[in-house]
Design a protein around this motif. Sequence first.
Motif, PDB file in Angstrom:
ATOM      1  N   ILE A  55       0.822  -1.207   0.000  1.00  0.00           N
ATOM      2  CA  ILE A  55       0.000   0.000   0.000  1.00  0.00           C
ATOM      3  C   ILE A  55       0.859   1.262   0.000  1.00  0.00           C
ATOM      4  O   ILE A  55       0.537   2.249  -0.667  1.00  0.00           O
ATOM      5  N   GLY A 129      -6.035  -1.636   0.366  1.00  0.00           N
ATOM      6  CA  GLY A 129      -5.635  -2.189  -0.926  1.00  0.00           C
ATOM      7  C   GLY A 129      -6.401  -3.461  -1.184  1.00  0.00           C
ATOM      8  O   GLY A 129      -6.374  -4.391  -0.360  1.00  0.00           O
ATOM      9  N   TYR A 147      -7.442   0.783  -4.887  1.00  0.00           N
ATOM     10  CA  TYR A 147      -6.933   1.415  -3.676  1.00  0.00           C
ATOM     11  C   TYR A 147      -7.938   2.440  -3.168  1.00  0.00           C
ATOM     12  O   TYR A 147      -8.671   3.060  -3.952  1.00  0.00           O
TER      13      TYR A 147
END
Length: 346
Positions: A55, A129, A147
Amino acid sequence: MSDVYPGQFRLSRVQLINWGTFSGYVDMPIARRGHLITGGSGSGKSTLLDAMSSILVPPVKVHFNEAAQQGLRREQGRTLASYIRGAWRRRENAETGGIASTFLRSKATYSVVGLTYDNAKGTVFTLVGLFYLRAGDTANAQVQKFYGMIPASVDVREFEQFLKAGVDKRKIKSTFADGRFSDQYRVFADYFRPRLGMRSEEAQLLLHRTQSAKSLTSLDQLFRDYMLEPPTTFAMAEEAVEQFDDLRQAYHRVVDVRAQIDTLQPLVGLRDQRSNAEVSKAHALEMKRAFPAVRDSLHLAGNRDHLAKRKSRLPRPLRRSRPKVMAVLESLRNKTLGLGKSAHGA
């Protein structure tokens, strides 16, 4: 309110669903004062840190478990796809003779990673994520990614209902209307960085590097490559090199132009010579056209002079009798003409 740097965003919670060997749901609170992750080899320390990197680090720059994979080709080590599949060992395939990974999740599957940040003053963000692989897919390029950043502490299990047959982006956006979502990591990162107090992408890369500090050869490398801003002299040097290259090209152009001038310079004299030759040619043609008339005129004048000289040499009596001779000749001619007419009439 915590007394540990209030106002500074710090990681407060890590949530995982089907990430690597962590099957199912894992929820780990993180202490604001600091958190020690320890365990034996293979216990999942790097797996946890790599979940955070999935992420916090741009996909094109992330190197999973980098500290343990020095010298390996990237495709031989851990990848996003292998984490989603839950690869846990590599062994020889009896049928093909090659080395293959053994997966915990071989069918269509998904992974969810959630990182919650708290500034100890009432503001909380959760970065999420979402990753999905269809059955049979094992390559990073085949991973569906989505995301998001939500201004609250969210239980990531709420996303599982939208991952049954791919990532249902439309329903996710409508359910979490106060969040910001994108399938482009750059858009996602540009949104969360300023809200979490990160000034640039270099901060993300520094965090990623410190997580794999075993791969650093020296502290100098850490500071030089990840903490210090590039000195302005680098840009000046690059600009100087570019300008030198421009000057070199200009010099070569000047040399080339001079060579052209030297090559073409004789053409000016040759052009003048040709012009003079054309004038001479035209004059000669005019002389040629005028020559017959001049020649005849000179010839006539010469004949007249010659005749005048011959006449001057005749005896005086003969010159005086010339009119009479001419009259006799004219008479004889007339008579001859008259006889001819008479004979014709008879």
